[in-house]
Structure formats: structure tokens, C-alpha cells
Design an enzyme around this catalytic site. Sequence first.
Site, mmCIF file in Angstrom:
data_model
loop_
_atom_site.group_PDB
_atom_site.id
_atom_site.type_symbol
_atom_site.label_atom_id
_atom_site.label_comp_id
_atom_site.label_asym_id
_atom_site.label_seq_id
_atom_site.Cartn_x
_atom_site.Cartn_y
_atom_site.Cartn_z
ATOM 1 N N TRP A 126 1.193 -1.200 -0.060
ATOM 2 C CA TRP A 126 0.118 -0.040 -0.141
ATOM 3 C C TRP A 126 0.850 1.170 -0.069
ATOM 4 O O TRP A 126 1.702 1.211 0.746
ATOM 5 C CB TRP A 126 -0.709 -0.055 0.999
ATOM 6 C CG TRP A 126 -1.802 1.015 1.427
ATOM 7 C CD1 TRP A 126 -2.754 1.363 0.455
ATOM 8 C CD2 TRP A 126 -2.459 1.787 2.625
ATOM 9 N NE1 TRP A 126 -3.614 2.408 0.784
ATOM 10 C CE2 TRP A 126 -3.323 2.568 2.218
ATOM 11 C CE3 TRP A 126 -1.599 1.795 3.774
ATOM 12 C CZ2 TRP A 126 -4.015 3.475 2.983
ATOM 13 C CZ3 TRP A 126 -2.260 2.726 4.727
ATOM 14 C CH2 TRP A 126 -3.303 3.625 4.414
ATOM 15 N N ASP A 207 -0.445 -5.156 9.561
ATOM 16 C CA ASP A 207 -1.245 -4.470 9.048
ATOM 17 C C ASP A 207 -2.422 -5.318 8.697
ATOM 18 O O ASP A 207 -2.583 -5.960 7.829
ATOM 19 C CB ASP A 207 -0.913 -3.795 7.939
ATOM 20 C CG ASP A 207 -2.019 -2.412 7.477
ATOM 21 O OD1 ASP A 207 -3.085 -2.680 7.904
ATOM 22 O OD2 ASP A 207 -1.457 -1.723 6.471
ATOM 23 N N ALA A 209 -6.069 -4.586 7.668
ATOM 24 C CA ALA A 209 -7.155 -3.451 7.560
ATOM 25 C C ALA A 209 -8.466 -4.173 6.770
ATOM 26 O O ALA A 209 -9.225 -3.620 6.413
ATOM 27 C CB ALA A 209 -6.652 -2.565 6.344
ATOM 28 N N LYS A 242 -13.135 -0.555 6.749
ATOM 29 C CA LYS A 242 -13.798 -1.599 5.771
ATOM 30 C C LYS A 242 -14.710 -2.474 6.393
ATOM 31 O O LYS A 242 -15.865 -2.455 5.914
ATOM 32 C CB LYS A 242 -12.727 -2.334 4.933
ATOM 33 C CG LYS A 242 -11.340 -1.624 4.668
ATOM 34 C CD LYS A 242 -11.588 -0.738 3.311
ATOM 35 C CE LYS A 242 -10.507 0.282 3.447
ATOM 36 N NZ LYS A 242 -9.647 0.627 2.341
HETATM 37 N N1 PLP Z 1 -3.875 -0.581 5.453
HETATM 38 C C1 PLP Z 1 -4.016 -0.930 4.281
HETATM 39 C C2 PLP Z 1 -3.457 -2.107 3.460
HETATM 40 C C3 PLP Z 1 -5.034 -0.406 3.583
HETATM 41 O O1 PLP Z 1 -5.393 -0.562 2.331
HETATM 42 C C4 PLP Z 1 -5.655 0.766 4.270
HETATM 43 C C5 PLP Z 1 -6.671 1.429 3.705
HETATM 44 O O2 PLP Z 1 -6.889 1.403 2.437
HETATM 45 C C6 PLP Z 1 -5.540 0.867 5.662
HETATM 46 C C7 PLP Z 1 -4.289 0.302 6.138
HETATM 47 C C8 PLP Z 1 -5.959 2.026 6.153
HETATM 48 O O3 PLP Z 1 -7.117 2.459 6.204
HETATM 49 P P1 PLP Z 1 -7.802 3.507 7.057
HETATM 50 O O4 PLP Z 1 -6.983 4.543 7.725
HETATM 51 O O5 PLP Z 1 -8.810 4.258 6.210
HETATM 52 O O6 PLP Z 1 -8.522 2.876 8.133
#
Ligand code: PLP
Length: 391
Positions: A126, A207, A209, A242
Site C-alpha cells: 500500500w 497491518d 485492514a 472496511k
Molecule cells: N492498510 C491498508 C493495506 C489499507 O489498504 C488501508 C486502507 O486503504 C489502511 C491500512 C488504512 O485504512 P484507514 O486509515 O482508512 O482505516
Amino acid sequence: MLEALNPQPQDKILQLIAMFREDARTDKIDLGVGVYKDATGLTPVMRAIKAAEKKLWETETTKTYTGLAGEPAYNAAMVQLILGAGFADRAASIATPGGTGAIRQALELIRMANPAAKVWLSAPTWPNHPSIVKFLGMPMAEYRYFDVASSGIDFAGLMADLAGVAAGDAVLLHGCCHNPTGANLTPAQWDEVIALLQAKKAVPFVDLAYQGFGDGLDADAEATRKVAAAFPEVLIAASCSKNFGIYRERTGVLIALTSPERKAVVQGNLNFLNRQNYSFPPDHGARLVTMILEDAALTADWKAELEETRLNMLTLRQQLADELRKATNSDRFDFVAHHRGMFSRLGLTEAQVVRLREEAGIYMVGDSRINIAGLNAQTVPVLARAIAAVL
Ligand code: PLP
């Protein structure tokens, strides 16, 4: 002073959103932005969230500050949701603004504890991961992850690169539903990675998510739980954006697993980090999540809707793989059905991605990552034919 600032490079996904918005074609298809959409293209507010919000409006008597770490009940519920029972005495935790906030706080914690620690990221990952690591000025390294030819894992490359991890380095692992590729380690591969990182005395940084978007709520947490059980110290940055559909409420958690003896000191440092960056974490989303997880009926309804969401994406994956077989007369894209989560990297060239946009009004990220949830039963064959046309 402000004249000294340089323009920042535009975020590629935000750029894509703007281009999509300006496209006048009525049959355009947005597979770019990473939010879940139902068959009508809506990112719905989940039923359990609506019910919790109603109850909260009726019963909330104050909006005074919460604790620096957030509400203890939220943190405890998230530790339970992610890790299951048995970790509470090792788990220090803070509520954070989304998963991104948790990632940022985790990196700052690593830097405070060990400024020499290198942060290892999968290639690709990401884009916010390397961006934040660089912004914090931390040493960074990449490990091979994705095999372009098979659209699967380059496991030999991954193991060879992670053999270079030094004691105390932090290795960022996607707990499930790898973004952007959709390719995930098998349980046996996780075991090998864990054994290697144990031998290297690394600090795993997970991570998470997309818990509930891949193989199910518990199945998606299985690798994280294995890692948690295998190492004395683990960092876990999780997002509720999500799986609770509360993207804009900014709801996440950072869990730092340590020994029961060190837990109070680690917790104090997490609280300190929240204090330095924003004092108190956002509460609204965290409170809704807690209300759902503490109420059996709301939990059941949330799980049912999340499962519907997950199965919808799996159905779309299978349909797309089938349509691509028909359209290309090959099994080249069968991997789409085996990938998990919201994304798959299709393995198209940048030029093919541009042609899909210009000729067919189909928008995807330049590396050919598509958001499966951007499709529906009608657009799946359209996408398959358009891909076949640019091959
Ligand atoms: N980590 C990954 C791999 C993601 O794809 C995302 C969101 O797209 C996040 C973390 C963090 O999402 P948020 O800050 O919107 O909770």
C-alpha cells in the site's frame, strides 16, 4: 515561510477519482478507489452501525474527553476481535484515527524504541506505507512478494530477501487480503516466514485492514494470531474502516504485544504518542464498534452483513475469472478467483490500463490493480471483453 514549500506530488488514486468524475460517459466503470460498493455502486452504512448510532443518539449524555488510549472497552473488544482470548495480559493498545493512524503510531513507537530499526515492506505494498516511513526518516528495505508471471507469491524471493533482516528490524506483513495484489501467503508459507523471522529476532508488524473481507472474520485473523503467539513482541495496526464500513469516522487500533511485566511501560508510551499527535483519539466510530461487539444481536447482524459483503466479492471474483476465460480463451486470469480481499493486480501494462480508460471508460490504478467491489453482474462481462480487446 510558506513560499519555501514545494508542491506535493498528486496522489494517484485521488487523481484517478477526479478523472473519473470528469468523464461524461454514462457507462464508465470505477475500479480505482478502495472502498466497498454494493451492486448499485453504493458504499452502504451497515445496518448494525445505523442501529448503534440511533441508540447512541438516544442514550449519550456527554461528549467530554475519553481516555488518552481511547475507551478501554473499545480496545478490549478489538483485542478480542483480532486475537481472540488469551492475549489481554500482553496487549497494550490505543485507539487511533483509522488504520493509517495506527500505522503512523506504530512506526513512531518503533523509532522511539530503536531508531536504527529498519522497516521492511513487501514489494509492492500500500503506497502509504513507504510514504509514512520515508516521512519519518526511518531506514527502509523491501522484500520481494509478488510474482508478475503467475500473479501469485514470489515465495523464494520473499524468503531470500527476509534472510537479510537484522535483529530488531520491523517487518510489515499484511495480515490478510494483500493490498494491492490480492495474493496471500498460504498457512504453510506463514509458518516458514514466522520461523525465519523468529530466527532473525525480528519484530513483526501486522497491518490488518480487511478482516472479514477474505476468508471470514476468524480465518482472516488466523495468521495474525499465529504471529502473536510466536513472538515476544508484535505490533498490530488494525482498521475498522472496511469491515464496519465507517471509513470517514476514522476508527482504528494499535496493539503492541509485549510481556505482562513490560505492558504498563509500553501502554504509557502509546498514551504519550497519542498525546503528542492529537491528544485524544476520535470516539464516535470506536463507540459504535464497541456497542456492536458488546451486544449479541448487533454482533450477529453485523457478522451477517459482513459475510454477505465477502461472499458478494467472492462471487464477482469467480464470475470475472469465468468471463475472462471465455473472452481470452485462456486460463491466464484464473488467479482472480484465488485472490482474496477487495483487490487484484491483473498484470496489465500501463499502456493497456490507459487504453481501457480511454477506449472503454474503465478506470483502474496504473499498476492494473482493480477493486473487485467496483463491479456488478452486468459490468463483469464488459470488463472481460474490454481486457481481451487490449491484450
Ligand atoms: N492498510 C491498508 C493495506 C489499507 O489498504 C488501508 C486502507 O486503504 C489502511 C491500512 C488504512 O485504512 P484507514 O486509515 O482508512 O482505516
